[in-house]
Design a protein around this motif. Sequence first.
Motif, PDB file in Angstrom:
ATOM      1  N   ALA A   1       0.783  -1.222  -0.173  1.00 53.35           N
ATOM      2  CA  ALA A   1       0.183  -0.107  -0.033  1.00 53.35           C
ATOM      3  C   ALA A   1       0.950   1.426  -0.214  1.00 53.35           C
ATOM      4  CB  ALA A   1      -0.924   0.031   1.324  1.00 53.35           C
ATOM      5  N   PHE A   2       0.272   2.177  -0.673  1.00 51.81           N
ATOM      6  CA  PHE A   2       1.184   3.391  -0.871  1.00 51.81           C
ATOM      7  C   PHE A   2       0.459   4.622  -0.679  1.00 51.81           C
ATOM      8  CE2 PHE A   2       3.607   0.546  -3.276  1.00 51.81           C
ATOM      9  CZ  PHE A   2       5.180   1.023  -3.330  1.00 51.81           C
ATOM     10  N   TRP A   3       0.956   5.694   0.144  1.00 47.98           N
ATOM     11  CA  TRP A   3       0.195   6.898   0.369  1.00 47.98           C
ATOM     12  C   TRP A   3       1.015   8.059   0.188  1.00 47.98           C
ATOM     13  CZ3 TRP A   3       1.009   3.109   3.680  1.00 47.98           C
ATOM     14  CH2 TRP A   3       1.523   3.345   5.001  1.00 47.98           C
ATOM     15  N   GLN A   4       0.685   8.986  -0.319  1.00 44.17           N
ATOM     16  CA  GLN A   4       1.397  10.452  -0.787  1.00 44.17           C
ATOM     17  C   GLN A   4       0.524  11.481   0.102  1.00 44.17           C
ATOM     18  OE1 GLN A   4       2.640  11.207  -4.748  1.00 44.17           O
ATOM     19  NE2 GLN A   4       1.059  13.210  -4.744  1.00 44.17           N
ATOM     20  N   LYS A   5       1.382  11.841   1.088  1.00 48.46           N
ATOM     21  CA  LYS A   5       1.066  13.013   1.925  1.00 48.46           C
ATOM     22  C   LYS A   5       1.583  14.217   1.643  1.00 48.46           C
ATOM     23  CE  LYS A   5       2.532  12.970   6.252  1.00 48.46           C
ATOM     24  NZ  LYS A   5       2.911  12.698   7.593  1.00 48.46           N
ATOM     25  N   LEU A   6       0.918  15.440   1.514  1.00 43.71           N
ATOM     26  CA  LEU A   6       1.328  16.740   1.323  1.00 43.71           C
ATOM     27  C   LEU A   6       0.738  17.787   2.359  1.00 43.71           C
ATOM     28  CD1 LEU A   6       1.166  15.558  -1.576  1.00 43.71           C
ATOM     29  CD2 LEU A   6       0.839  17.749  -2.472  1.00 43.71           C
ATOM     30  N   PRO A   7       1.813  18.703   2.860  1.00 44.33           N
ATOM     31  CA  PRO A   7       1.400  19.675   3.949  1.00 44.33           C
ATOM     32  C   PRO A   7       0.266  20.474   3.302  1.00 44.33           C
ATOM     33  CG  PRO A   7       3.305  20.452   3.045  1.00 44.33           C
ATOM     34  CD  PRO A   7       3.155  18.835   2.241  1.00 44.33           C
ATOM     35  N   ASN A   8      -0.609  20.994   4.008  1.00 41.47           N
ATOM     36  CA  ASN A   8      -1.771  21.990   3.924  1.00 41.47           C
ATOM     37  C   ASN A   8      -1.014  23.293   3.641  1.00 41.47           C
ATOM     38  OD1 ASN A   8      -3.511  24.087   4.106  1.00 41.47           O
ATOM     39  ND2 ASN A   8      -4.977  22.952   5.161  1.00 41.47           N
ATOM     40  N   PRO A   9      -0.941  23.819   2.416  1.00 48.03           N
ATOM     41  CA  PRO A   9      -0.004  24.972   2.182  1.00 48.03           C
ATOM     42  C   PRO A   9      -0.568  26.340   2.877  1.00 48.03           C
ATOM     43  CG  PRO A   9      -1.921  24.760   0.284  1.00 48.03           C
ATOM     44  CD  PRO A   9      -1.927  23.602   1.173  1.00 48.03           C
ATOM     45  N   GLU A  10      -1.694  26.311   3.593  1.00 50.03           N
ATOM     46  CA  GLU A  10      -1.943  27.366   4.586  1.00 50.03           C
ATOM     47  C   GLU A  10      -1.864  26.922   6.015  1.00 50.03           C
ATOM     48  OE1 GLU A  10      -5.981  28.619   3.300  1.00 50.03           O
ATOM     49  OE2 GLU A  10      -5.525  29.170   1.366  1.00 50.03           O
ATOM     50  N   GLY A  11      -1.339  25.743   6.354  1.00 48.47           N
ATOM     51  CA  GLY A  11      -1.308  25.359   7.779  1.00 48.47           C
ATOM     52  C   GLY A  11       0.149  25.535   8.274  1.00 48.47           C
ATOM     53  N   SER A  12       0.363  25.185   9.586  1.00 45.84           N
ATOM     54  CA  SER A  12       1.613  25.406  10.022  1.00 45.84           C
ATOM     55  C   SER A  12       2.709  24.479   9.575  1.00 45.84           C
ATOM     56  CB  SER A  12       1.400  25.311  11.577  1.00 45.84           C
ATOM     57  OG  SER A  12       1.068  23.829  11.902  1.00 45.84           O
ATOM     58  N   ALA A  13       2.290  23.280   8.962  1.00 47.19           N
ATOM     59  CA  ALA A  13       3.259  22.238   8.343  1.00 47.19           C
ATOM     60  C   ALA A  13       3.517  22.599   6.961  1.00 47.19           C
ATOM     61  CB  ALA A  13       2.557  21.000   8.410  1.00 47.19           C
ATOM     62  N   GLN A  14       3.505  23.839   6.318  1.00 48.59           N
ATOM     63  CA  GLN A  14       3.412  24.127   5.088  1.00 48.59           C
ATOM     64  C   GLN A  14       4.830  24.078   4.372  1.00 48.59           C
ATOM     65  OE1 GLN A  14       3.219  28.585   4.098  1.00 48.59           O
ATOM     66  NE2 GLN A  14       2.299  28.453   6.162  1.00 48.59           N
ATOM     67  N   LEU A  15       5.717  24.068   5.408  1.00 51.00           N
ATOM     68  CA  LEU A  15       7.216  24.292   4.799  1.00 51.00           C
ATOM     69  C   LEU A  15       7.886  22.525   5.084  1.00 51.00           C
ATOM     70  CD1 LEU A  15       8.791  27.321   6.528  1.00 51.00           C
ATOM     71  CD2 LEU A  15       7.761  26.972   4.354  1.00 51.00           C
ATOM     72  N   GLU A  16       7.022  21.624   5.538  1.00 47.91           N
ATOM     73  CA  GLU A  16       7.554  20.362   5.949  1.00 47.91           C
ATOM     74  C   GLU A  16       7.427  19.675   4.384  1.00 47.91           C
ATOM     75  OE1 GLU A  16       8.526  18.824   8.553  1.00 47.91           O
ATOM     76  OE2 GLU A  16       7.957  20.595   9.882  1.00 47.91           O
ATOM     77  N   ASN A  17       8.404  18.570   4.208  1.00 53.78           N
ATOM     78  CA  ASN A  17       8.732  17.975   3.016  1.00 53.78           C
ATOM     79  C   ASN A  17       7.347  17.003   2.733  1.00 53.78           C
ATOM     80  OD1 ASN A  17      11.156  18.684   2.948  1.00 53.78           O
ATOM     81  ND2 ASN A  17      12.108  16.853   3.019  1.00 53.78           N
ATOM     82  N   SER A  18       6.920  17.040   1.649  1.00 45.93           N
ATOM     83  CA  SER A  18       5.842  15.874   1.062  1.00 45.93           C
ATOM     84  C   SER A  18       6.470  14.565   0.975  1.00 45.93           C
ATOM     85  CB  SER A  18       5.376  16.407  -0.319  1.00 45.93           C
ATOM     86  OG  SER A  18       4.866  17.563  -0.124  1.00 45.93           O
ATOM     87  N   THR A  19       5.764  13.597   1.308  1.00 47.78           N
ATOM     88  CA  THR A  19       6.265  11.995   1.462  1.00 47.78           C
ATOM     89  C   THR A  19       5.352  11.118   0.790  1.00 47.78           C
ATOM     90  OG1 THR A  19       5.277  11.754   3.496  1.00 47.78           O
ATOM     91  CG2 THR A  19       7.318  12.522   3.499  1.00 47.78           C
ATOM     92  N   LEU A  20       6.033  10.019   0.069  1.00 48.07           N
ATOM     93  CA  LEU A  20       5.431   9.062  -0.455  1.00 48.07           C
ATOM     94  C   LEU A  20       5.874   7.843   0.598  1.00 48.07           C
ATOM     95  CD1 LEU A  20       3.721   7.673  -2.523  1.00 48.07           C
ATOM     96  CD2 LEU A  20       5.608   7.258  -3.877  1.00 48.07           C
ATOM     97  N   THR A  21       4.886   6.985   0.861  1.00 43.32           N
ATOM     98  CA  THR A  21       5.277   6.231   2.208  1.00 43.32           C
ATOM     99  C   THR A  21       4.499   4.827   1.771  1.00 43.32           C
ATOM    100  OG1 THR A  21       5.142   7.728   3.724  1.00 43.32           O
ATOM    101  CG2 THR A  21       4.823   5.406   4.747  1.00 43.32           C
ATOM    102  N   ARG A  22       5.084   3.434   2.086  1.00 43.09           N
ATOM    103  CA  ARG A  22       4.545   2.325   1.642  1.00 43.09           C
ATOM    104  C   ARG A  22       4.644   1.490   2.842  1.00 43.09           C
ATOM    105  NH1 ARG A  22       8.693  -2.295  -1.021  1.00 43.09           N
ATOM    106  NH2 ARG A  22      10.439  -2.094   0.681  1.00 43.09           N
ATOM    107  N   ALA A  23       3.731   0.428   2.695  1.00 49.03           N
ATOM    108  CA  ALA A  23       3.573  -0.566   3.826  1.00 49.03           C
ATOM    109  C   ALA A  23       3.220  -1.797   3.294  1.00 49.03           C
ATOM    110  CB  ALA A  23       2.649  -0.076   5.015  1.00 49.03           C
TER     111      ALA A  23
END
Length: 582
Positions: free
Chosen positions: A320-342
């Motif tokens: 399973a893969f999921w791609q996570k992006l920070p909310n561009p208007e939230g406090s995490a906006q400068l965090e990296n976007s990630t693709l994760t698998r399990a």
Amino acid sequence: MPQRKNRQNPTPHARRSNRAPSPASSRGSSRAGRGGAAGGARSHAGSSAHKHNGAAGASGTRGIGSRAVGAAGSHASVGGSRRGGAASSRANLGSNKRSGAAASRQPVHSARSVTPRTANDQGFEVTLPGAGEVLITRRHFLYGLAGVAALTALGGGGYAISQVAGSDSGSVTTLKVPESAVFSSDDCTQIEDASTVAALVSSQELAYGTLIWANSDTTAACLIPAETAKPLAQVGLLSLTSGTCTTVIEHAVGEDEGFEIYDVRSCDDGLIWAEADILEGIWRVYHATLDGLVVGTPVLAEEGTSEWEMPTLAAAGGYAFWQKLPNPEGSAQLENSTLTRAAFGSSSSEVVYSSSGRFSCAPCSTRDAVICAPRADVNGTYYQLTRIEAESGQVADALVLPASMKPYELGFSDAGFSFAFDGIYNYGDGIANLGTYTPAESVTTGILGNGTTEESEASGGAATEALTLAERNATAAASIAQFDAIPYGDASWFRFARTPLTSPAWCGKWMIVKSTSAVCGIDLSAREYFALDVENGADDYGEFLASTGSGKRVVTYSNIDHTDLTGESTKHCLVKVWEMAG
């Protein structure tokens, strides 16, 4: 500064109605919102992710955390009129042409052959840390590829390669395709009777508003609206052989806490789905093994708040893969976007790719890999088409697009990467126009093997071993992309000249793609195409393509709300499974 032109796709007869959510505007990987079947009853929204008009903040999803206001199930029209009647429902590929110089029809050019590797051009092999072996031929030197000299110094390891590949924007090797190397759907001849090449295997009526995704030759995942307010949607599995659909998840794991199911993907080995409590702004990603129609115990993979957009999903191989992006208007906006698998059913997971900027669009599932488009790790804005093997989690192919060119959809076939633009650029030569692009024949990249070999482990040393999988993948992708740009640029290309709404799929020799209202198949070598008939009463988007990747079958569907002249009413989702000749 080069500029991206706005999308031009006239819709003279497009209608808006209170119908089922358009897959293009509310499917799980949509740009305008998520939720699909569930969204027809209660939509969730956040920061808009429309990519039209060159919006730089587009991400492929909306954030969670607010209730949308407006008519339930309403959707944006997606290009062109819906023709009534089976005989008149064929997509006319020449009926939606753009005006102006940027949209002028391209001349017909003969396809150029990709130079195969011969005994006179055998070159020599270099092992890349985390990227297997690469064949360096004289063509790489003739084109002056940056970094070849560093690659031959095997003792340098992954760090040296990464530095050469991404030290500054001037060292980026991007895809360059001349206009003379591209032919389009306007240059192809229509096969008038689609039934001569496309055989209907089965059809099934499901609840109106159902959304479907197929990444298998045996089953497809269905997000089905429930008949009650709770649950809003259920998950079904459609058999592509018998045509029957079985409900396998009747309610959200967190239903008692206010969660509903909003998205799902599947493959032969498992399911991944997303749940959200839109009132509290919380989302969760679950996955489970799949044995036939038996779903294993759900595993909570990740949970987040509205500071992060609800992940887009993919399923390939046993993962399973999921791609996570920070909310561009939230406090995490400068965090990296990630693709994760399990691995399906496993409680452990790992990040396979981390992007310092937002991924361009949602990931695309193929049978054995996931295709994504992170930001290339260089100065400037470059998007990198990246294929990650499901089993190993390693980068197997990569290609960097010209600066600021942002793909809207992705795909992969035996020929290599495909990508789509929903706008027109005033630069980029052969790939500047709106539409879906794919190599017209198989591209020989020179990547001979995947995975880290014993030699690469030895050459990389302790520094390579200390890197995370995501870091190794970034290093490998930068190296591979430098090599891939040359053979991809040498290839002849095809452009399907319509606004992209889905990822393309392949069935045998046929490239399958969503047109304005119909689903079309193109034989690139013969330059012929067919268009599947659109049902009477189908919603504005007509017939929709559910399949991705390459397979033996193609799945399409349409949501139909129609009353004929006798007063007989039809309201359902009609799913069709096809097999192609050749």
